[in-house]
Design a protein around this motif. Structure first.
Motif, PDB file in Angstrom:
ATOM      1  N   UNK A 136       0.816  -1.212   0.000  1.00 40.72           N
ATOM      2  CA  UNK A 136       0.000   0.000   0.000  1.00 40.72           C
ATOM      3  C   UNK A 136       0.850   1.262   0.000  1.00 40.72           C
ATOM      4  N   UNK A 137       2.166   1.089   0.164  1.00 41.27           N
ATOM      5  CA  UNK A 137       3.043   2.241   0.308  1.00 41.27           C
ATOM      6  C   UNK A 137       3.166   2.703   1.747  1.00 41.27           C
ATOM      7  N   UNK A 138       2.616   1.915   2.680  1.00 42.03           N
ATOM      8  CA  UNK A 138       2.687   2.238   4.101  1.00 42.03           C
ATOM      9  C   UNK A 138       3.306   1.070   4.857  1.00 42.03           C
ATOM     10  N   UNK A 139       3.947   1.376   5.971  1.00 40.68           N
ATOM     11  CA  UNK A 139       4.618   0.347   6.753  1.00 40.68           C
ATOM     12  C   UNK A 139       3.612  -0.604   7.404  1.00 40.68           C
ATOM     13  N   UNK A 140       4.004  -1.851   7.615  1.00 44.96           N
ATOM     14  CA  UNK A 140       3.104  -2.841   8.210  1.00 44.96           C
ATOM     15  C   UNK A 140       2.656  -2.500   9.624  1.00 44.96           C
ATOM     16  N   UNK A 141       3.408  -1.656  10.317  1.00 41.08           N
ATOM     17  CA  UNK A 141       3.029  -1.275  11.673  1.00 41.08           C
ATOM     18  C   UNK A 141       1.696  -0.543  11.718  1.00 41.08           C
ATOM     19  N   UNK A 142       1.240  -0.003  10.578  1.00 42.34           N
ATOM     20  CA  UNK A 142      -0.042   0.697  10.554  1.00 42.34           C
ATOM     21  C   UNK A 142      -1.223  -0.259  10.624  1.00 42.34           C
ATOM     22  N   UNK A 143      -1.012  -1.544  10.304  1.00 40.99           N
ATOM     23  CA  UNK A 143      -2.048  -2.545  10.505  1.00 40.99           C
ATOM     24  C   UNK A 143      -3.137  -2.578   9.460  1.00 40.99           C
ATOM     25  N   UNK A 146      -4.670  -0.269   6.305  1.00 38.64           N
ATOM     26  CA  UNK A 146      -3.664   0.712   5.902  1.00 38.64           C
ATOM     27  C   UNK A 146      -2.431   0.054   5.277  1.00 38.64           C
ATOM     28  N   UNK A 147      -2.031  -1.084   5.810  1.00 36.90           N
ATOM     29  CA  UNK A 147      -0.871  -1.800   5.274  1.00 36.90           C
ATOM     30  C   UNK A 147      -1.318  -3.004   4.447  1.00 36.90           C
TER      31      UNK A 147
END
Length: 204
Positions: A136-143, A146-147
């Motif tokens: 998604x272009x977002x880090x996996x920590x966002x859950x 979002x990720x």
């Protein structure tokens, strides 16, 4: 995948955004494979993968797609080796639609079984450009929401039966953890899952 050096064989299936290949920035169904004679084959651009479906083909656009902090959509993919023909098959979607297969004759080390299984993402970029986003272009920590994520991972055993592996046999691996990551590796009732990806921007 199986083998090493001159005997390395691998098959991949999933989705990509690959403008140099597809001509746009859309998410598309993707297959790839590698054998000693074809080190970098994608979709139907090399002779090898044999399509059997009249409705689904490598390179087809995927709709709908997930949006950040919005609706999330999944696709189901199965790769397995037919015990009779020894061919490697790609099956797609909840309806388990056969898309096509890689003939056993393409491979040497994969003429038997896979010795290593890999799930996740990868990127390609020119040496002079920053690396592109993954997932998604977002880090996996966002859950969730979002990720990017992969879940309900199962494996096909030597009896051609789907089995749920244990996450303790998974080894998370990240080449550039400034730009990408993997997190949230968990065991579920229907298989293993995790989040992955990131914004990119690394000079590789």
């Amino acid at each position: 995948m199986n083998g090493q050096d001159g005997t390395f064989n691998a098959i991949w299936a999933g989705w990509y955004v690959y403008p140099d290949l597809a001509g746009d920035f859309r998410a598309r169904l993707h297959v790839a494979w590698e054998d000693p004679n074809n080190p970098d084959c994608y979709d139907l651009f090399c002779a090898g993968f044999l399509q059997v479906s009249s409705k689904i083909a490598p390179g087809v656009r995927l709709l709908p797609v997930s949006t950040y902090n919005g609706p999330q959509y999944q696709m189901t993919i199965l790769l397995y080796k037919d015990p009779k023909t020894k061919n490697w098959w790609l099956v797609f979607g909840n309806g388990m639609q056969p898309v096509g297969y890689w003939p056993d004759s393409l491979f040497s080390s994969l003429s038997g079984e896979a010795s290593r299984l890999v799930w996740g993402g990868s990127i390609k970029t020119s040496p002079w450009l920053p690396s592109p986003p993954m997932g998604s272009g977002h880090f996996p920590s966002e859950g969730f929401g979002k990720a990017a994520y992969i879940y309900d991972i199962k494996i096909v055993d030597d009896h051609n039966t789907l089995r749920i592996p244990n996450s303790r046999f998974f080894t998370p691996h990240v080449n550039e953890n400034v730009c990408y990551d993997v997190a949230g590796l968990t065991d579920g009732n229907d298989g293993v899952g995790f989040y992955y990806g990131g914004p990119g921007g690394c000079n590789l």
